[in-house]
Design a protein around this motif. Structure first.
Motif, short mmCIF file in Angstrom:
data_model
loop_
_atom_site.label_atom_id
_atom_site.label_comp_id
_atom_site.label_asym_id
_atom_site.label_seq_id
_atom_site.Cartn_x
_atom_site.Cartn_y
_atom_site.Cartn_z
N LYS A 116 8.00 34.67 15.38
CA LYS A 116 7.05 33.71 16.14
C LYS A 116 5.80 33.68 14.93
O LYS A 116 5.35 32.59 15.11
CB LYS A 116 6.34 34.70 17.20
CG LYS A 116 7.32 34.53 18.57
CD LYS A 116 6.63 35.18 19.87
CE LYS A 116 6.80 36.78 19.67
NZ LYS A 116 7.92 37.46 19.74
N SER A 117 5.67 34.53 14.20
CA SER A 117 4.53 34.44 13.03
C SER A 117 4.62 33.22 12.37
O SER A 117 3.76 32.27 12.07
CB SER A 117 4.55 35.54 12.14
OG SER A 117 4.74 36.88 12.77
N ASP A 216 -1.90 35.67 19.47
CA ASP A 216 -0.34 36.38 19.14
C ASP A 216 -0.54 37.45 20.43
O ASP A 216 -1.61 37.81 21.22
CB ASP A 216 -0.37 36.93 17.92
CG ASP A 216 1.05 37.21 17.59
OD1 ASP A 216 1.74 36.97 18.25
OD2 ASP A 216 1.32 38.02 16.39
N GLU A 217 0.60 38.10 20.74
CA GLU A 217 0.81 38.91 21.99
C GLU A 217 -0.09 38.55 23.35
O GLU A 217 -0.87 39.10 23.40
CB GLU A 217 0.16 40.18 21.42
CG GLU A 217 0.85 40.69 19.98
CD GLU A 217 2.32 41.23 20.02
OE1 GLU A 217 2.97 41.25 21.29
OE2 GLU A 217 2.88 41.21 18.94
N ARG A 405 14.43 43.77 14.12
CA ARG A 405 13.71 42.37 14.33
C ARG A 405 14.07 41.39 13.06
O ARG A 405 13.85 40.24 13.15
CB ARG A 405 12.21 42.94 14.08
CG ARG A 405 11.73 43.43 15.59
CD ARG A 405 10.40 44.14 15.51
NE ARG A 405 9.29 43.16 15.42
CZ ARG A 405 8.81 42.59 14.32
NH1 ARG A 405 8.86 43.12 13.26
NH2 ARG A 405 7.76 41.86 14.46
MG LIG Z 1 4.72 39.04 16.27
#
Ligand SMILES: [Mg+2]
Ligand SMILES: Nc1ncnc2c1ncn2[C@@H]1O[C@H](COP(=O)(O)OP(=O)(O)OP(=O)(O)O)[C@@H](O)[C@H]1O
Length: 705
Positions: A116-117, A216-217, A405
């Motif tokens: 996502k980053s 984010d989050e 991840r």
């Molecule tokens: Mg992230």
């Protein structure tokens, strides 16, 4: 009628009323869940209808084709490879980037580690101006800023740890456009509490320099999410104040309800939504039987780590309590594993120290409670072991999802014993749907046939996908047999009924003991573990139920006759137990996929990245080279800077290229020793053989139980 008779009948009626009340309670809980599911399904249906309508009208398909081509394609590709060192996009990344670049608001639901980053960092670099990123935790922000700085991208943060000097620099950049600032990370408190910050941000926006806003989050906005943060509630102000700045909200998991909540709270009703699957195809899921002797579990965990991950590959071991955490860490250390613990009772500094040692690969295993959570950003976690079961499927998905991840094969291993169920249930029974959530994960653990992945798909209401043999049940389901234990179930229910009639109670352990004696009447004994398994199965099927009693020190869980007990007593219900062979249990762990460390060159490059990370200001080793990049370099063996650049991009090639090529040339044919353990000087090899011996002894004693 005698008074005594009346009293007895009254008592019976009261018991029956209590029973009916329990059933009503269970049904009401179920009704609540079903309403929730109904509203989720209705929302999904609406969304499907909406997209079909667009598809049928042939309407915005040209506008909504986010794959491109777009005018920024080649510049974006250049930044992706040469700055971020990423050779190809993963699913949805290109489309998300294009939607942001088209100045649309975007909601991204993408599994942990999906990448996502990059989706907001790349547009941040590509567009003029400053991107604002809101992130909930200091440690996450620090990791990101450090990683971006290592790539030469001017990233800063405004948090409690920011120096006065940096703060001045950031404020100047916001207000006057002076100095180089591309990405600014803040915690949500800055938005809700700092008027000074908001006024500078408004000036930045006024001058046309606020390029995008990223949350984010984002699930932290919603109180239906698993990690609600009150300060996230106020982030709606960003869209109100800066309506024409594209806003992107990202999270790993969000049910339909949470998604709707986010859209409403962040004021992005016309956002483009990208929902990726919850599937993590690179994770191998398995559940192993946890024997009741504590030391055996530790021996098994230690053996698993030493055999599968002899090159210090990172892992996490989740434990139930703080005390257990410390104990397990100590015992792993005694078995030669570099392990330390992390829990909420430690002060912030000690916690941070342990986290950093682990992030820098100075510690192989972090043994923790759930307190070790959202801040974990390490991409190359190869295994997540649960020493005890989690409290729900959702929590287990999050915790196990910290493995792999970086997309490389990794393992999620859960040690389960029925005896852990009352331990957890006495903690969660008072939470809303607490027991129901716990029983969902217990069902996952008890099953020896059903695909582990399919349990996740069902939980997150997603269509099933192929597991590709990446769970123990898919890989070894033929090693399981089903045994009819209806007679044992009947015996158990009538035994419990007798006990209750005498106004007594039994814990699960006590019930197992009583059954051991009673079973003799049947002439067919279940092993202790099988009796425990049967109790839990009957709890899940509501033939039995749990009851709780508080003492001054703890809450005790007891097993009682449940709403459907009559069906068993009347012989209307068959009960079958799934029993697996020993071969399966052993094969389960051995067969799982292995990762980095198989070739000598990979090991040497791993050492090199640690050395370079120390030289370059202590950045994290994976910021120098990711595990995936190491694998690619090892398989392609580039022999010129140009070739290397195609794999890791220009920036990293300029910084580290010569050292990497030197290594490729020198160690291409380097063979790692057959058994790395034997090369160790830390006594690990000696301890390992001792561990094996201990295992044999206990395995043979297990039959007696
Ligand atoms: Mg992230
Ligand atoms: N296209 C890609 N190819 C290879 N690696 C990638 C790609 N995109 C991202 N990565 C790597 O994947 C890892 C995880 O990425 P990232 O931190 O962005 O995940 P995330 O989706 O934010 O996960 P989480 O929900 O856990 O925060 C990082 O090491 C990142 O460099």
């Amino acid at each position: 009628m005698e008074t005594n008779d009346i009293l007895e009948e009254l008592l019976n009626v009261e018991v029956e009323i209590q029973d009916v009340e329990d059933q009503i309670k269970a049904l009401m809980e179920r009704q609540e869940k079903l309403y929730e599911k109904k509203s989720d399904l209705q929302a999904i249906l609406e969304a499907c209808k909406e997209s079909e309508k667009h598809a049928n009208n042939g309407a915005p398909s040209t506008v909504e084709n986010w794959s491109g081509p777009f005018e920024w394609d080649s510049e974006a590709d250049d930044i992706r490879l040469n700055i971020f060192g990423i050779p190809t996009y993963r699913a949805n990344q290109r489309e998300i980037i294009n939607a942001i670049m088209s100045r649309r608001d975007v909601l991204v639901i993408m599994a942990a580690g999906g990448g996502k980053s990059l989706c907001y960092q790349l547009p941040a670099v590509l567009r003029d101006g400053i991107a604002l990123v809101v992130s909930p935790l200091l440690s996450l922000i620090q990791d990101q800023v450090m990683g971006l700085s290592a790539l030469g991208i001017p990233a800063y943060m405004l948090t409690s740890t920011t120096s006065k000097e940096d703060e001045k620099f950031v404020y100047k950049a916001l207000e006057k456009g002076e100095g180089e600032l591309k990405i600014l990370y803040v915690t949500p408190e800055k938005i809700s509490k700092s008027k000074r910050f908001m006024s500078k941000l408004e000036k930045c926006h006024h001058a046309g320099r606020l390029s995008l806003i990223s949350i984010d989050e984002a699930h932290c906005c919603s109180q239906w999410g698993h990690d609600f943060r009150p300060d996230y509630k106020n982030l709606g102000i960003l869209k109100t104040q800066f309506p024409n700045v594209p806003l992107v909200a990202l999270t790993a998991t969000a049910t339909q309800r949470v998604q709707n909540d986010l859209i409403e709270m962040l004021h992005i009703p016309r956002c483009v939504k990208f929902v990726s699957t919850v599937n993590r195809p690179n994770l191998f899921y398995m559940v192993r039987e946890k024997l009741s002797v504590g030391k055996v579990v530790i021996d098994e965990i230690a053996e698993f780590i030493q055999e599968s991950y002899p090159n210090n590959e990172s892992g996490i071991v989740y434990c139930f309590s703080r005390k257990e955490c410390e104990q397990v860490a100590k015992e792993l250390r005694e078995r030669g594993i570099l392990a330390d613990y992390y829990h909420a009772d430690m002060d912030v500094n000690s916690r941070e120290k342990v986290h950093m040692r682990w992030s820098n690969n100075k510690l192989q295993v972090i043994v923790c409670t759930v307190a070790f959570g959202m801040g974990i950003n390490k991409p190359d976690v190869r295994f997540v072991i649960h020493h005890s079961l989690s409290k729900s499927m959702e929590t287990y998905y999050q915790e196990s999802g910290r493995a792999g991840r970086d997309g490389l094969p990794s393992e999620c291993l859960l040690y389960y014993r029925p005896g852990d169920v009352p331990r957890q249930s006495s903690m969660v029974f008072y939470e809303n749907s607490g027991l129901q959530n716990l029983y969902d994960i217990v069902r996952y653990c008890q099953s020896k046939r059903q695909c582990r992945r399919s349990a996740f798909f069902r939980h997150f209401a997603e269509p099933l996908q192929d597991c590709n043999g990446m769970c123990d049940n898919c890989a070894f389901s033929n090693e399981v047999k089903e045994v009819d234990v209806s007679r044992h179930a009947k015996l158990m229910v009538s035994l419990l009924k007798d006990i209750q009639e005498k106004d007594q109670r039994l814990t699960m352990l006590q019930l197992v003991d009583k059954m051991k004696i009673k079973q003799k009447e049947l002439g067919s004994d279940l092993k202790k573990e099988e009796t425990e398994q049967l109790i839990v199965q009957l709890l899940l099927e509501r033939v039995l139920k749990e009851e709780y009693q508080h003492t001054a020190y703890a809450t005790n869980a007891y097993v009682a006759v449940g709403p459907l007990a009559m069906q068993i007593l009347q012989g209307k219900k068959t009960v079958k137990l799934e029993i697996s062979s020993d071969q399966r249990t052993k094969a389960g762990v051995r067969s799982a996929k292995r990762s980095l460390g198989s070739s000598g060159l990979e090991l040497k490059l791993d050492e090199l990245r640690k050395e370079l990370s120390a030289i370059h200001g202590g950045i994290l080793p994976h910021s120098v080279l990711s595990t995936q990049q190491i694998s690619l370099i090892s398989s392609e063996k580039p022999n010129s800077l140009e070739q290397l650049e195609k794999i890791i991009g220009k920036l990293k090639t300029e910084k580290y290229g010569n050292r990497i090529l030197e290594h490729v040339e020198k160690y291409s044919d380097f063979k790692p020793p057959d058994d790395t353990n034997e090369q160790r000087t830390d006594g690990r090899a000696a301890k390992k053989s001792r561990t094996k011996k201990a295992l044999v002894v206990i395995e043979s004693s297990e039959d007696e139980a």
